[in-house]
Design an enzyme around this catalytic site. Structure first.
Site, PDB file in Angstrom:
ATOM      1  N   GLU A  84       0.843  -1.206   0.000  1.00  0.00           N
ATOM      2  CA  GLU A  84       0.000   0.000   0.000  1.00  0.00           C
ATOM      3  C   GLU A  84       0.872   1.247   0.000  1.00  0.00           C
ATOM      4  O   GLU A  84       1.789   1.369   0.798  1.00  0.00           O
ATOM      5  CB  GLU A  84      -0.921  -0.006   1.224  1.00  0.00           C
ATOM      6  N   CYS A 148      -6.944  -1.503   8.835  1.00  0.00           N
ATOM      7  CA  CYS A 148      -5.668  -1.508   8.111  1.00  0.00           C
ATOM      8  C   CYS A 148      -5.276  -0.086   7.712  1.00  0.00           C
ATOM      9  O   CYS A 148      -4.184   0.390   8.023  1.00  0.00           O
ATOM     10  CB  CYS A 148      -5.777  -2.381   6.853  1.00  0.00           C
TER      11      CYS A 148
END
Length: 217
Positions: A84, A148
């Site tokens: 990410e 998350c």
């Protein structure tokens, strides 16, 4: 002799349909493999609770003074190990394991909408994929607006970008715990290389008195 570098890697506890959380299993496998003698690795299982994350993360950063913090989470829709690029401040509408959701639906009041990691995830992805690890790695700009993303944003905020987030698929879909552990070892190793280089490049601007000696690769 070079100073040891400190890295924290976290996984999450079970939640929802994930009665076993592949992220924590993968992090435990990484702990078994290690990151080499020059790295102090600390691992931690993070609760799937907004308020717990709010109190845990500042203490992790303060207690260990890490060069890098990598959070690992599971994604039911992921089929690759996914790096990410950024964390988001707004859009937290899903309730956590305590049935709690922030009233503001945001992580940090007054914080920027999005914070990017200082790590070039495309480069990490390219390097690991070219190493014939046997585990596919990809990149993403959407960590999912749940714990998350929330955890990632907070760590990026606290660590001035020296954080990373890795989404893993559920176990055996298609990768085993051992596969995921090896993938994390490779990914975090590459991330450390890049963090070390960025510290060298601009150490005049940082308060980092540690780690004057980097690996000369």
């Amino acid at each position: 002799m070079a100073t040891k570098r400190t890295v924290i890697v976290t996984g999450f506890e079970p939640f929802g349909d994930h009665t076993v959380n592949a992220s924590w299993v993968a992090v435990q496998e990484l702990e078994r493999l290690g990151l080499g003698q020059s790295v102090d690795l600390y691992v931690c299982e993070v609760p799937v609770e907004y308020q717990a994350v709010q109190s845990l993360l500042p203490s992790l950063w303060k207690q260990h003074q890490p060069q890098l913090v990598v959070h690992v989470g599971v994604s039911g829709i992921a089929t690759t190990v996914t790096l990410e690029k950024c964390g988001h401040n707004h859009g937290y509408k899903r309730v956590d394991n305590c049935s709690f959701c922030p009233d503001s639906q945001c992580c940090m009041d007054g914080g920027p909408d999005c914070i990017d990691s200082v790590i070039d995830m495309d480069l990490v992805c390219k390097r690991v994929n070219s190493s014939r690890l046997g585990v596919a790695v990809s990149v993403s700009k959407d960590a999912g607006r749940y714990l998350c993303d929330y955890t990632y944003y907070m760590s990026l905020y606290l660590g001035k970008g020296r954080s990373a987030f890795v989404h893993v698929p559920p176990l055996e879909k298609p990768y085993s715990a051992q596969d995921l552990g090896r993938a994390l070892q490779a990914v975090v190793g590459e991330m450390l290389e890049l963090v070390g280089q960025s510290e060298e490049d601009d150490h005049d601007h940082h308060h980092c008195s540690h780690q004057h000696h980097q690996h000369a690769h």
